[in-house]
Motif scaffolding. Structure first.
Motif, PDB file in Angstrom:
ATOM      1  N   LEU A 141       0.831  -1.203   0.000  1.00  0.00           N
ATOM      2  CA  LEU A 141       0.000   0.000   0.000  1.00  0.00           C
ATOM      3  C   LEU A 141       0.870   1.259   0.000  1.00  0.00           C
ATOM      4  N   GLN A 142       1.925   1.253   0.828  1.00  0.00           N
ATOM      5  CA  GLN A 142       2.828   2.406   0.876  1.00  0.00           C
ATOM      6  C   GLN A 142       3.536   2.599  -0.452  1.00  0.00           C
ATOM      7  N   ALA A 143       4.001   1.521  -1.072  1.00  0.00           N
ATOM      8  CA  ALA A 143       4.683   1.613  -2.370  1.00  0.00           C
ATOM      9  C   ALA A 143       3.734   2.155  -3.444  1.00  0.00           C
ATOM     10  N   LEU A 144       2.493   1.728  -3.421  1.00  0.00           N
ATOM     11  CA  LEU A 144       1.510   2.203  -4.386  1.00  0.00           C
ATOM     12  C   LEU A 144       1.240   3.697  -4.185  1.00  0.00           C
ATOM     13  N   ALA A 145       1.087   4.111  -2.929  1.00  0.00           N
ATOM     14  CA  ALA A 145       0.882   5.533  -2.632  1.00  0.00           C
ATOM     15  C   ALA A 145       2.092   6.355  -3.088  1.00  0.00           C
ATOM     16  N   ASP A 146       3.296   5.861  -2.831  1.00  0.00           N
ATOM     17  CA  ASP A 146       4.516   6.565  -3.258  1.00  0.00           C
ATOM     18  C   ASP A 146       4.599   6.656  -4.772  1.00  0.00           C
ATOM     19  N   GLU A 147       4.245   5.577  -5.463  1.00  0.00           N
ATOM     20  CA  GLU A 147       4.286   5.557  -6.927  1.00  0.00           C
ATOM     21  C   GLU A 147       3.373   6.636  -7.507  1.00  0.00           C
ATOM     22  N   TYR A 148       2.159   6.726  -6.992  1.00  0.00           N
ATOM     23  CA  TYR A 148       1.226   7.713  -7.521  1.00  0.00           C
ATOM     24  C   TYR A 148       1.550   9.131  -7.053  1.00  0.00           C
ATOM     25  N   ARG A 149       2.155   9.271  -5.884  1.00  0.00           N
ATOM     26  CA  ARG A 149       2.605  10.600  -5.459  1.00  0.00           C
ATOM     27  C   ARG A 149       3.671  11.107  -6.424  1.00  0.00           C
ATOM     28  N   ASP A 150       4.566  10.228  -6.853  1.00  0.00           N
ATOM     29  CA  ASP A 150       5.618  10.600  -7.797  1.00  0.00           C
ATOM     30  C   ASP A 150       5.051  10.980  -9.165  1.00  0.00           C
ATOM     31  N   LEU A 151       3.897  10.437  -9.521  1.00  0.00           N
ATOM     32  CA  LEU A 151       3.251  10.745 -10.801  1.00  0.00           C
ATOM     33  C   LEU A 151       2.396  12.012 -10.743  1.00  0.00           C
ATOM     34  N   SER A 152       2.207  12.566  -9.556  1.00  0.00           N
ATOM     35  CA  SER A 152       1.319  13.710  -9.376  1.00  0.00           C
ATOM     36  C   SER A 152       1.774  14.906 -10.184  1.00  0.00           C
ATOM     37  N   ASP A 153       0.804  15.579 -10.779  1.00  0.00           N
ATOM     38  CA  ASP A 153       1.019  16.773 -11.590  1.00  0.00           C
ATOM     39  C   ASP A 153       0.249  17.919 -10.932  1.00  0.00           C
ATOM     40  N   PRO A 154       0.935  18.980 -10.500  1.00  0.00           N
ATOM     41  CA  PRO A 154       0.253  20.084  -9.814  1.00  0.00           C
ATOM     42  C   PRO A 154      -0.847  20.749 -10.641  1.00  0.00           C
ATOM     43  N   SER A 155      -0.840  20.553 -11.955  1.00  0.00           N
ATOM     44  CA  SER A 155      -1.877  21.183 -12.783  1.00  0.00           C
ATOM     45  C   SER A 155      -3.186  20.382 -12.760  1.00  0.00           C
ATOM     46  N   LEU A 156      -3.168  19.179 -12.209  1.00  0.00           N
ATOM     47  CA  LEU A 156      -4.363  18.343 -12.160  1.00  0.00           C
ATOM     48  C   LEU A 156      -5.122  18.566 -10.856  1.00  0.00           C
ATOM     49  N   PRO A 157      -6.402  18.203 -10.827  1.00  0.00           N
ATOM     50  CA  PRO A 157      -7.177  18.365  -9.580  1.00  0.00           C
ATOM     51  C   PRO A 157      -6.603  17.498  -8.459  1.00  0.00           C
ATOM     52  N   ASP A 158      -6.809  17.961  -7.230  1.00  0.00           N
ATOM     53  CA  ASP A 158      -6.349  17.222  -6.059  1.00  0.00           C
ATOM     54  C   ASP A 158      -7.125  15.920  -5.900  1.00  0.00           C
ATOM     55  N   ALA A 159      -6.461  14.929  -5.405  1.00  0.00           N
ATOM     56  CA  ALA A 159      -7.088  13.668  -5.009  1.00  0.00           C
ATOM     57  C   ALA A 159      -6.406  13.223  -3.722  1.00  0.00           C
ATOM     58  N   SER A 160      -7.163  12.690  -2.802  1.00  0.00           N
ATOM     59  CA  SER A 160      -6.598  12.226  -1.536  1.00  0.00           C
ATOM     60  C   SER A 160      -6.726  10.722  -1.434  1.00  0.00           C
ATOM     61  N   LEU A 161      -5.679  10.106  -0.952  1.00  0.00           N
ATOM     62  CA  LEU A 161      -5.663   8.670  -0.690  1.00  0.00           C
ATOM     63  C   LEU A 161      -5.361   8.496   0.787  1.00  0.00           C
ATOM     64  N   VAL A 162      -6.211   7.762   1.459  1.00  0.00           N
ATOM     65  CA  VAL A 162      -6.023   7.487   2.877  1.00  0.00           C
ATOM     66  C   VAL A 162      -6.164   5.988   3.060  1.00  0.00           C
ATOM     67  N   PHE A 163      -5.249   5.397   3.786  1.00  0.00           N
ATOM     68  CA  PHE A 163      -5.434   3.988   4.134  1.00  0.00           C
ATOM     69  C   PHE A 163      -4.992   3.770   5.562  1.00  0.00           C
ATOM     70  N   ALA A 164      -5.644   2.827   6.176  1.00  0.00           N
ATOM     71  CA  ALA A 164      -5.298   2.451   7.538  1.00  0.00           C
ATOM     72  C   ALA A 164      -5.333   0.933   7.598  1.00  0.00           C
ATOM     73  N   LEU A 165      -4.243   0.362   7.956  1.00  0.00           N
ATOM     74  CA  LEU A 165      -4.153  -1.079   8.129  1.00  0.00           C
ATOM     75  C   LEU A 165      -3.819  -1.297   9.596  1.00  0.00           C
ATOM     76  N   PHE A 166      -4.714  -1.950  10.313  1.00  0.00           N
ATOM     77  CA  PHE A 166      -4.514  -2.085  11.753  1.00  0.00           C
ATOM     78  C   PHE A 166      -5.221  -3.325  12.265  1.00  0.00           C
ATOM     79  N   HIS A 167      -4.810  -3.744  13.451  1.00  0.00           N
ATOM     80  CA  HIS A 167      -5.494  -4.828  14.148  1.00  0.00           C
ATOM     81  C   HIS A 167      -6.502  -4.163  15.085  1.00  0.00           C
ATOM     82  N   PRO A 168      -7.801  -4.438  14.896  1.00  0.00           N
ATOM     83  CA  PRO A 168      -8.784  -3.808  15.783  1.00  0.00           C
ATOM     84  C   PRO A 168      -8.639  -4.339  17.210  1.00  0.00           C
ATOM     85  N   ALA A 169      -9.153  -3.538  18.128  1.00  0.00           N
ATOM     86  CA  ALA A 169      -9.119  -3.961  19.523  1.00  0.00           C
ATOM     87  C   ALA A 169      -9.960  -5.222  19.674  1.00  0.00           C
TER      88      ALA A 169
END
Length: 179
Positions: A141-169
Motif C-alpha cells: 500500500l505504501q509503495a503504491l501511494a509513493d508511486e502515484y505521489r511521484d506521478l502527481s502533476d500540480p496542474s491536475l485536480p487534487d485527489a486524496s488517498l487514505v489507508f489504515a491497516l490495523f489490528h482492531p481492539a
C-alpha cells in the motif's frame, strides 16, 4: 526549493508541532502546499479562508517548522512570500491506545466535506492475515501511494488517498469472554 531538495520526512516530535498538524484548517493548508509553493493569497483562495486567517495559520505552521518560505518577490513595495512544505512527508507519533488519530480524523472530515456528487472510491475490508501478510500488505500500500505521489502533476485536480491497516481492539462479549 524544488521538492527534490526537500528532506524526505519531517518527524513531528513536539506538542507545538502536533497541535499545528491536528487542526483541520492547517491540514488543508499543508495539502495546498504539498505539490507547489503558494502565497498567503493563493492559499486563502484554495482553502476558502480570509487572507488574515490564512496568514495566521501559515505562521503557526511556519513556527512549528512544518512549512517554510522558499522564495520572495517584491510586488508594489510589498514582499510576497511563497511557502512550501518543509519535507516531502510528515510522520506523526503513534497516538496511543484510545486516542484519536489526527490524520484519520482530518481525512474523514475532508471526505465528508467533498462534493456528494463527486467521484469517490470508499471501501472497507475486514481481513484475516498472518503477520507476514499484514506487513506485506502495508508495504505494498505504501509503495503504491509513493508511486502515484511521484506521478502527481500540480496542474491536475487534487485527489486524496487514505489507508489504515490495523489490528482492531479485541471486543469483549457481555459474559466477559473475548471474541
Amino acid at each position: 526549493m524544488p521538492a527534490d531538495d526537500l528532506p524526505e520526512t519531517f518527524h513531528v516530535t513536539t506538542a507545538e508541532q502536533l497541535r499545528a498538524v491536528a487542526n483541520l484548517t492547517r491540514h488543508r493548508i499543508m495539502a495546498v502546499l504539498r505539490f507547489e509553493p503558494a502565497t498567503i493569497t493563493q492559499i486563502a483562495d484554495r482553502v476558502g479562508l480570509a487572507k488574515g486567517s490564512s496568514s495566521y495559520h501559515v505562521r503557526l505552521l511556519e513556527r512549528a517548522g512544518l512549512v517554510t518560505v522558499v522564495r520572495t518577490r517584491k510586488v508594489r513595495g510589498v514582499t510576497e512570500r511563497y511557502y512550501a512544505m518543509a519535507a516531502q512527508s510528515i510522520e506523526l507519533p503513534d497516538p496511543g491506545e484510545g486516542r484519536p488519530d489526527v490524520l484519520m480524523r482530518n481525512a474523514v472530515a475532508d471526505l465528508e466535506a467533498a462534493p456528494a456528487d463527486g467521484t469517490r472510491q470508499v471501501r472497507m475490508a475486514h481481513l484475516r492475515l498472518t503477520e507476514e501478510q499484514f506487513t506485506q500488505l502495508g508495504e505494498r500500500l505504501q509503495a503504491l501511494a509513493d508511486e502515484y505521489r511521484d506521478l502527481s502533476d500540480p496542474s491536475l485536480p487534487d485527489a486524496s488517498l487514505v489507508f489504515a491497516l490495523f489490528h482492531p481492539a479485541t471486543r469483549v462479549q457481555a459474559g466477559g469472554d473475548a471474541e
